[in-house]
Design a protein around this motif. Sequence first.
Motif, PDB file in Angstrom:
ATOM      1  N   MET A 179      -8.083  -2.928   5.467  1.00 35.38           N
ATOM      2  CA  MET A 179      -7.206  -3.799   6.244  1.00 35.38           C
ATOM      3  C   MET A 179      -6.362  -3.020   7.241  1.00 35.38           C
ATOM      4  SD  MET A 179      -5.928  -6.247   3.113  1.00 35.38           S
ATOM      5  CE  MET A 179      -4.796  -7.201   4.105  1.00 35.38           C
ATOM      6  N   GLY A 180      -6.500  -1.697   7.234  1.00 33.75           N
ATOM      7  CA  GLY A 180      -5.715  -0.872   8.136  1.00 33.75           C
ATOM      8  C   GLY A 180      -4.277  -0.684   7.689  1.00 33.75           C
ATOM      9  N   ILE A 181      -4.028  -0.824   6.391  1.00 36.12           N
ATOM     10  CA  ILE A 181      -2.673  -0.686   5.845  1.00 36.12           C
ATOM     11  C   ILE A 181      -2.579   0.647   5.107  1.00 36.12           C
ATOM     12  CG2 ILE A 181      -1.010  -1.642   4.192  1.00 36.12           C
ATOM     13  CD1 ILE A 181      -2.350  -4.371   4.649  1.00 36.12           C
ATOM     14  N   ASP A 182      -1.512   1.405   5.400  1.00 37.78           N
ATOM     15  CA  ASP A 182      -1.250   2.650   4.700  1.00 37.78           C
ATOM     16  C   ASP A 182      -0.680   2.310   3.329  1.00 37.78           C
ATOM     17  OD1 ASP A 182      -0.314   5.054   3.670  1.00 37.78           O
ATOM     18  OD2 ASP A 182       0.705   5.658   5.513  1.00 37.78           O
ATOM     19  N   VAL A 183      -1.366   2.712   2.263  1.00 34.82           N
ATOM     20  CA  VAL A 183      -0.950   2.376   0.907  1.00 34.82           C
ATOM     21  C   VAL A 183       0.445   2.891   0.590  1.00 34.82           C
ATOM     22  CG1 VAL A 183      -1.950   4.388  -0.244  1.00 34.82           C
ATOM     23  CG2 VAL A 183      -1.766   2.237  -1.472  1.00 34.82           C
ATOM     24  N   TRP A 184       0.898   3.938   1.257  1.00 33.11           N
ATOM     25  CA  TRP A 184       2.215   4.506   0.981  1.00 33.11           C
ATOM     26  C   TRP A 184       3.350   3.762   1.689  1.00 33.11           C
ATOM     27  CZ3 TRP A 184       2.301   7.308  -3.096  1.00 33.11           C
ATOM     28  CH2 TRP A 184       1.159   8.006  -3.456  1.00 33.11           C
ATOM     29  N   ARG A 185       3.019   2.788   2.510  1.00 32.72           N
ATOM     30  CA  ARG A 185       4.056   2.006   3.191  1.00 32.72           C
ATOM     31  C   ARG A 185       4.324   0.755   2.406  1.00 32.72           C
ATOM     32  NH1 ARG A 185       5.578   3.951   8.074  1.00 32.72           N
ATOM     33  NH2 ARG A 185       4.215   5.549   8.850  1.00 32.72           N
ATOM     34  N   ASN A 234      -5.870   2.407  -7.306  1.00 37.04           N
ATOM     35  CA  ASN A 234      -7.042   2.956  -6.612  1.00 37.04           C
ATOM     36  C   ASN A 234      -7.823   1.855  -5.899  1.00 37.04           C
ATOM     37  OD1 ASN A 234      -6.496   5.591  -7.362  1.00 37.04           O
ATOM     38  ND2 ASN A 234      -7.823   5.529  -9.153  1.00 37.04           N
ATOM     39  N   GLU A 235      -8.000   0.717  -6.542  1.00 35.98           N
ATOM     40  CA  GLU A 235      -8.724  -0.396  -5.917  1.00 35.98           C
ATOM     41  C   GLU A 235      -7.915  -0.986  -4.758  1.00 35.98           C
ATOM     42  OE1 GLU A 235     -11.908  -1.352  -6.421  1.00 35.98           O
ATOM     43  OE2 GLU A 235     -11.961   0.407  -7.730  1.00 35.98           O
ATOM     44  N   LEU A 236      -6.611  -1.104  -4.926  1.00 29.72           N
ATOM     45  CA  LEU A 236      -5.780  -1.615  -3.833  1.00 29.72           C
ATOM     46  C   LEU A 236      -5.829  -0.692  -2.625  1.00 29.72           C
ATOM     47  CD1 LEU A 236      -2.642  -2.956  -5.720  1.00 29.72           C
ATOM     48  CD2 LEU A 236      -4.379  -4.293  -4.523  1.00 29.72           C
ATOM     49  N   LYS A 237      -5.897   0.606  -2.848  1.00 30.13           N
ATOM     50  CA  LYS A 237      -5.996   1.548  -1.735  1.00 30.13           C
ATOM     51  C   LYS A 237      -7.249   1.290  -0.911  1.00 30.13           C
ATOM     52  CE  LYS A 237      -5.951   6.391  -0.384  1.00 30.13           C
ATOM     53  NZ  LYS A 237      -6.670   6.079   0.823  1.00 30.13           N
ATOM     54  N   VAL A 238      -8.363   1.024  -1.578  1.00 33.21           N
ATOM     55  CA  VAL A 238      -9.612   0.736  -0.873  1.00 33.21           C
ATOM     56  C   VAL A 238      -9.454  -0.523  -0.023  1.00 33.21           C
ATOM     57  CG1 VAL A 238     -12.027   0.069  -1.191  1.00 33.21           C
ATOM     58  CG2 VAL A 238     -11.054   1.912  -2.579  1.00 33.21           C
ATOM     59  N   VAL A 239      -8.883  -1.568  -0.619  1.00 32.05           N
ATOM     60  CA  VAL A 239      -8.681  -2.830   0.101  1.00 32.05           C
ATOM     61  C   VAL A 239      -7.723  -2.623   1.273  1.00 32.05           C
ATOM     62  CG1 VAL A 239      -7.736  -5.169  -0.094  1.00 32.05           C
ATOM     63  CG2 VAL A 239      -9.199  -4.262  -1.899  1.00 32.05           C
TER      64      VAL A 239
END
Length: 97
Positions: A91-97, A82-87
């Motif tokens: 940063m404009g990074i899709d967490v699922w990629r 959950n915290e990485l998703k926020v970061v």
Amino acid sequence: MRAGSDFFLAFSPEREDPGNPKFSCRTIPKVVGGITPASRELAAQFYAAVVKDVVPVSSTRVAEACKNSGNTYRAVNIALVNELKVVFDAMGIDVWR
């Protein structure tokens, strides 16, 4: 009455793997601890009739510690993602990629 001679007392925490279709109540290893070795063995024999793998541990306290460790592991992993998703979102990074 005395535990371990007049009656046998064991503890086996509930364990599950929610959302994982590979595991069911029968296939998730069952941790079993008793207040005496005889209590542990009787409980292990009981659970062996309904689950694939029984994992005997040295005491009821160790059985509870296994459950607490598993819960902590799952909670920490969920919180970390959950915290990485926020970061990553910042940063404009899709967490699922």
